[in-house]
Write a protein that holds these residues in place. Sequence first.
Motif, PDB file in Angstrom:
ATOM      1  N   LEU A 288       0.673  -1.083   0.369  1.00  0.00           N
ATOM      2  CA  LEU A 288      -0.484  -0.055   0.007  1.00  0.00           C
ATOM      3  C   LEU A 288       0.701   1.198  -0.305  1.00  0.00           C
ATOM      4  CD1 LEU A 288      -3.266  -0.596   2.528  1.00  0.00           C
ATOM      5  CD2 LEU A 288      -2.840  -1.479   0.004  1.00  0.00           C
ATOM      6  N   LYS A 289       2.252   0.744   0.519  1.00  0.00           N
ATOM      7  CA  LYS A 289       2.956   2.571   0.755  1.00  0.00           C
ATOM      8  C   LYS A 289       3.728   2.617  -0.514  1.00  0.00           C
ATOM      9  CE  LYS A 289       5.609   1.233   3.748  1.00  0.00           C
ATOM     10  NZ  LYS A 289       6.521   1.246   5.097  1.00  0.00           N
ATOM     11  N   ASN A 290       3.656   1.443  -1.611  1.00  0.00           N
ATOM     12  CA  ASN A 290       4.620   1.902  -2.576  1.00  0.00           C
ATOM     13  C   ASN A 290       3.089   2.221  -3.799  1.00  0.00           C
ATOM     14  OD1 ASN A 290       7.132   0.567  -2.236  1.00  0.00           O
ATOM     15  ND2 ASN A 290       6.852  -1.599  -2.769  1.00  0.00           N
ATOM     16  N   TYR A 291       1.818   2.013  -3.680  1.00  0.00           N
ATOM     17  CA  TYR A 291       0.747   2.572  -4.821  1.00  0.00           C
ATOM     18  C   TYR A 291       0.865   3.457  -3.784  1.00  0.00           C
ATOM     19  CZ  TYR A 291      -1.165  -2.600  -4.500  1.00  0.00           C
ATOM     20  OH  TYR A 291      -2.098  -3.737  -4.858  1.00  0.00           O
ATOM     21  N   TYR A 292       1.286   3.799  -3.336  1.00  0.00           N
ATOM     22  CA  TYR A 292       0.918   6.118  -3.038  1.00  0.00           C
ATOM     23  C   TYR A 292       2.043   6.166  -3.473  1.00  0.00           C
ATOM     24  CZ  TYR A 292       1.553  10.345  -0.184  1.00  0.00           C
ATOM     25  OH  TYR A 292       1.296  11.288   0.546  1.00  0.00           O
ATOM     26  N   LYS A 293       2.637   5.946  -3.293  1.00  0.00           N
ATOM     27  CA  LYS A 293       4.371   6.131  -3.706  1.00  0.00           C
ATOM     28  C   LYS A 293       4.639   6.526  -5.527  1.00  0.00           C
ATOM     29  CE  LYS A 293       7.680   5.291  -0.493  1.00  0.00           C
ATOM     30  NZ  LYS A 293       9.180   4.750   0.134  1.00  0.00           N
ATOM     31  N   ALA A 294       3.876   5.529  -5.599  1.00  0.00           N
ATOM     32  CA  ALA A 294       4.077   5.827  -7.084  1.00  0.00           C
ATOM     33  C   ALA A 294       2.960   6.513  -8.065  1.00  0.00           C
ATOM     34  CB  ALA A 294       3.084   4.528  -8.016  1.00  0.00           C
ATOM     35  N   HIS A 295       1.994   7.237  -6.617  1.00  0.00           N
ATOM     36  CA  HIS A 295       1.133   8.607  -7.364  1.00  0.00           C
ATOM     37  C   HIS A 295       1.954   9.599  -7.205  1.00  0.00           C
ATOM     38  CE1 HIS A 295      -2.250  10.648  -7.874  1.00  0.00           C
ATOM     39  NE2 HIS A 295      -2.644  11.277  -6.308  1.00  0.00           N
ATOM     40  N   VAL A 296       1.808   9.423  -5.805  1.00  0.00           N
ATOM     41  CA  VAL A 296       4.074  10.695  -6.133  1.00  0.00           C
ATOM     42  C   VAL A 296       4.256  11.487  -6.912  1.00  0.00           C
ATOM     43  CG1 VAL A 296       5.062  11.641  -4.047  1.00  0.00           C
ATOM     44  CG2 VAL A 296       3.264  10.586  -3.495  1.00  0.00           C
ATOM     45  N   LYS A 297       5.220   9.927  -7.490  1.00  0.00           N
ATOM     46  CA  LYS A 297       5.567  10.106  -8.291  1.00  0.00           C
ATOM     47  C   LYS A 297       5.485   9.875  -9.995  1.00  0.00           C
ATOM     48  CE  LYS A 297       9.515   7.114 -10.904  1.00  0.00           C
ATOM     49  NZ  LYS A 297      10.617   6.110 -10.643  1.00  0.00           N
ATOM     50  N   THR A 298       3.587   9.457 -10.069  1.00  0.00           N
ATOM     51  CA  THR A 298       3.114  10.192 -11.352  1.00  0.00           C
ATOM     52  C   THR A 298       2.274  11.494 -11.295  1.00  0.00           C
ATOM     53  OG1 THR A 298       2.494   7.632 -11.375  1.00  0.00           O
ATOM     54  CG2 THR A 298       1.346   9.625 -12.663  1.00  0.00           C
ATOM     55  N   VAL A 299       2.349  12.247  -9.921  1.00  0.00           N
ATOM     56  CA  VAL A 299       1.933  13.538 -10.196  1.00  0.00           C
ATOM     57  C   VAL A 299       3.254  14.335 -10.331  1.00  0.00           C
ATOM     58  CG1 VAL A 299       0.583  15.407  -8.581  1.00  0.00           C
ATOM     59  CG2 VAL A 299      -0.366  12.552  -9.582  1.00  0.00           C
ATOM     60  N   LEU A 300       4.159  14.154  -9.838  1.00  0.00           N
ATOM     61  CA  LEU A 300       4.815  15.277  -9.022  1.00  0.00           C
ATOM     62  C   LEU A 300       5.805  14.822 -10.527  1.00  0.00           C
ATOM     63  CD1 LEU A 300       4.151  14.414  -6.634  1.00  0.00           C
ATOM     64  CD2 LEU A 300       6.897  14.940  -5.496  1.00  0.00           C
ATOM     65  N   ASN A 301       6.186  14.072 -11.031  1.00  0.00           N
ATOM     66  CA  ASN A 301       6.473  13.949 -12.765  1.00  0.00           C
ATOM     67  C   ASN A 301       5.531  14.459 -14.098  1.00  0.00           C
ATOM     68  OD1 ASN A 301       9.299  13.439 -12.095  1.00  0.00           O
ATOM     69  ND2 ASN A 301       8.935  11.403 -11.264  1.00  0.00           N
ATOM     70  N   ARG A 302       4.697  15.061 -13.730  1.00  0.00           N
ATOM     71  CA  ARG A 302       3.489  15.104 -14.546  1.00  0.00           C
ATOM     72  C   ARG A 302       3.963  16.537 -15.360  1.00  0.00           C
ATOM     73  NH1 ARG A 302      -1.113  13.522 -17.688  1.00  0.00           N
ATOM     74  NH2 ARG A 302      -1.771  15.296 -18.463  1.00  0.00           N
ATOM     75  N   VAL A 303       3.709  15.817 -17.018  1.00  0.00           N
ATOM     76  CA  VAL A 303       3.902  17.327 -17.599  1.00  0.00           C
ATOM     77  C   VAL A 303       2.561  18.144 -18.131  1.00  0.00           C
ATOM     78  CG1 VAL A 303       4.998  17.783 -19.988  1.00  0.00           C
ATOM     79  CG2 VAL A 303       6.611  16.433 -18.586  1.00  0.00           C
ATOM     80  N   ASN A 304       2.577  18.713 -17.932  1.00  0.00           N
ATOM     81  CA  ASN A 304       1.192  19.314 -17.674  1.00  0.00           C
ATOM     82  C   ASN A 304       1.212  19.819 -19.423  1.00  0.00           C
ATOM     83  OD1 ASN A 304      -1.153  21.568 -17.893  1.00  0.00           O
ATOM     84  ND2 ASN A 304      -0.478  22.256 -16.309  1.00  0.00           N
ATOM     85  N   THR A 305      -0.004  19.698 -20.045  1.00  0.00           N
ATOM     86  CA  THR A 305      -0.386  19.219 -21.275  1.00  0.00           C
ATOM     87  C   THR A 305      -0.610  20.626 -22.024  1.00  0.00           C
ATOM     88  OG1 THR A 305      -2.397  19.033 -20.858  1.00  0.00           O
ATOM     89  CG2 THR A 305      -0.874  17.134 -21.163  1.00  0.00           C
ATOM     90  N   ILE A 306      -1.238  22.041 -20.904  1.00  0.00           N
ATOM     91  CA  ILE A 306      -1.516  23.423 -22.002  1.00  0.00           C
ATOM     92  C   ILE A 306       0.303  24.128 -21.256  1.00  0.00           C
ATOM     93  CG2 ILE A 306      -2.803  24.746 -20.669  1.00  0.00           C
ATOM     94  CD1 ILE A 306      -4.461  22.934 -20.178  1.00  0.00           C
ATOM     95  N   THR A 307       0.837  23.455 -20.120  1.00  0.00           N
ATOM     96  CA  THR A 307       1.540  24.550 -20.460  1.00  0.00           C
ATOM     97  C   THR A 307       3.388  23.797 -20.434  1.00  0.00           C
ATOM     98  OG1 THR A 307       2.337  23.994 -17.856  1.00  0.00           O
ATOM     99  CG2 THR A 307       1.222  25.909 -17.647  1.00  0.00           C
ATOM    100  N   ASN A 308       3.442  22.830 -20.651  1.00  0.00           N
ATOM    101  CA  ASN A 308       4.460  21.698 -21.175  1.00  0.00           C
ATOM    102  C   ASN A 308       5.477  22.173 -20.405  1.00  0.00           C
ATOM    103  OD1 ASN A 308       5.391  20.209 -22.680  1.00  0.00           O
ATOM    104  ND2 ASN A 308       7.134  22.167 -23.394  1.00  0.00           N
ATOM    105  N   MET A 309       5.540  22.252 -18.723  1.00  0.00           N
ATOM    106  CA  MET A 309       6.615  21.995 -17.408  1.00  0.00           C
ATOM    107  C   MET A 309       5.519  21.222 -16.956  1.00  0.00           C
ATOM    108  SD  MET A 309       6.453  25.589 -14.753  1.00  0.00           S
ATOM    109  CE  MET A 309       7.458  26.727 -16.015  1.00  0.00           C
ATOM    110  N   THR A 310       6.812  20.212 -16.110  1.00  0.00           N
ATOM    111  CA  THR A 310       6.129  19.639 -14.920  1.00  0.00           C
ATOM    112  C   THR A 310       6.257  19.816 -13.710  1.00  0.00           C
ATOM    113  OG1 THR A 310       8.205  18.169 -16.496  1.00  0.00           O
ATOM    114  CG2 THR A 310       7.746  17.204 -14.449  1.00  0.00           C
ATOM    115  N   TYR A 311       5.449  19.453 -13.452  1.00  0.00           N
ATOM    116  CA  TYR A 311       4.816  19.925 -12.227  1.00  0.00           C
ATOM    117  C   TYR A 311       6.058  20.100 -10.480  1.00  0.00           C
ATOM    118  CZ  TYR A 311      -0.268  19.030 -13.418  1.00  0.00           C
ATOM    119  OH  TYR A 311      -0.908  18.799 -13.603  1.00  0.00           O
TER     120      TYR A 311
END
Length: 449
Positions: free
Chosen positions: A185-208
């Motif tokens: 469960l901690k790994n599930y959460y960490k994976a979500h954190v990693k996905t959100v923080l590394n998201r590249v905004n499709t409008i601004t083209n900037m990584t979160y």
Amino acid sequence: MDVHITILLLCILLVYNPHTVCFSLGLNEHQVSKHRFDDMGPLEDEPWTMVQKSGNQFVVNDQPFYVNGFNTYWLMVFAVDASTRGKVTELFQQASDVGMTVCRTWAFNDGQWRALQKKPSVYDEDVFKALDFVVSEARRFKIRLILALTNNWDSYGGKPQYVKWGNEAGLNVTNEDDFYSHPTLKNYYKAHVKTVLNRVNTITNMTYKDDPTIFAWELINEARCPSDPSGDKLQEWIEEMAFYVKTIDPKHLVEIGLEGFYGPSTPNKVPYNPNTYCQQVGTDFIRNHQVLGVDFASVHIYADSWMSPPISDAHIAFTKSWMQSHIDDAETYLDMPVIFSEFGVSAKDPGYNASFRDNLISTVYNTLLDSARKGGSGGGSLVWQMFPDGTEYMDDGYAIILSKSPSTTKIISRHSTRLTLFNSLCKWKCHWGCKKKHELDESHYHDEL
């Protein structure tokens, strides 16, 4: 008289008598708050840079940054649908008009309607694009975001959904608090954190993780772990996750998302809790915030639900003591700012009236101004919660709709104007070669405010 001194004196008077100053400048208070002194000469537009922490204060471009903000948790969900997306823009516009600078909202929706994360590490791209829109619109209106990464409660999935996913995967999880200790469960959460923080905004083209629009990451909204009143289980989770967030994103601030309850490590502080149950929920305000990687403290204020109804002056007295205790702790033990990241009163409470809500909001604001005058740890507040017109059906009783609340709007706008002055004083004085923070703290102007 030198023009800079004249305008500075007008600004000081503004804190006490806005009508007089605005009249002399040919402006109304709304205009002063909206323009935030932009047309007054010495204040230039600043680059859009990260909020940072310097000791017990927030800073932007090496200047103080005191927060007047709000919560609206459902922005991402509204942005998914073209028929409701405009409400996001409308809300940011209205908040900007009264000088608000920070919004706290959810960067999660786990396994439910319009889920961002449909299953562990499986995302709905349309919902992610909606979050991109929220971030880009916030930047457009110069509003920074505190993004919460999950929930203690089942609203929008949160901790219970992670445990449900664990059960579906055949894990031996029997308690919701296993979220804090089970490796999968901690790994599930960490994976979500990693996905959100590394998201590249499709409008601004900037990584979160590179976007200054994001004020801070919140680990979990209103973390509780009642299965372990000692607090050890939650403490270990905070230590692990704060460090993990920082390994991915060392640039942004991190906060936990606590309500502020005192626990076993500070028995002398337990009497400040609103009720005896609060010390049994596995949180420990001072201990939790001494974790490496946690940059500022978070506290919630819900005297109306924590204490016996109906609402009364006792709730105002509690609010003052609750705030002052945590401001003192942030200065004495933590050396960090504290944000009162949720506060409000429900219109559904027995004895509620609009005057009481205005009194509560003014109490919060005045307590923070008292701290700001002293250069203290009171970093700001986020009212729960702001809604635009036409969203009343989402109201949990706490919604503030500015167009329908003129007295409340005036209080919010005036507080924004006062914080603009605090945030600007150092820059004004630096035209005469001040030493920034140190002279600001010692200035007789600062003490007189």
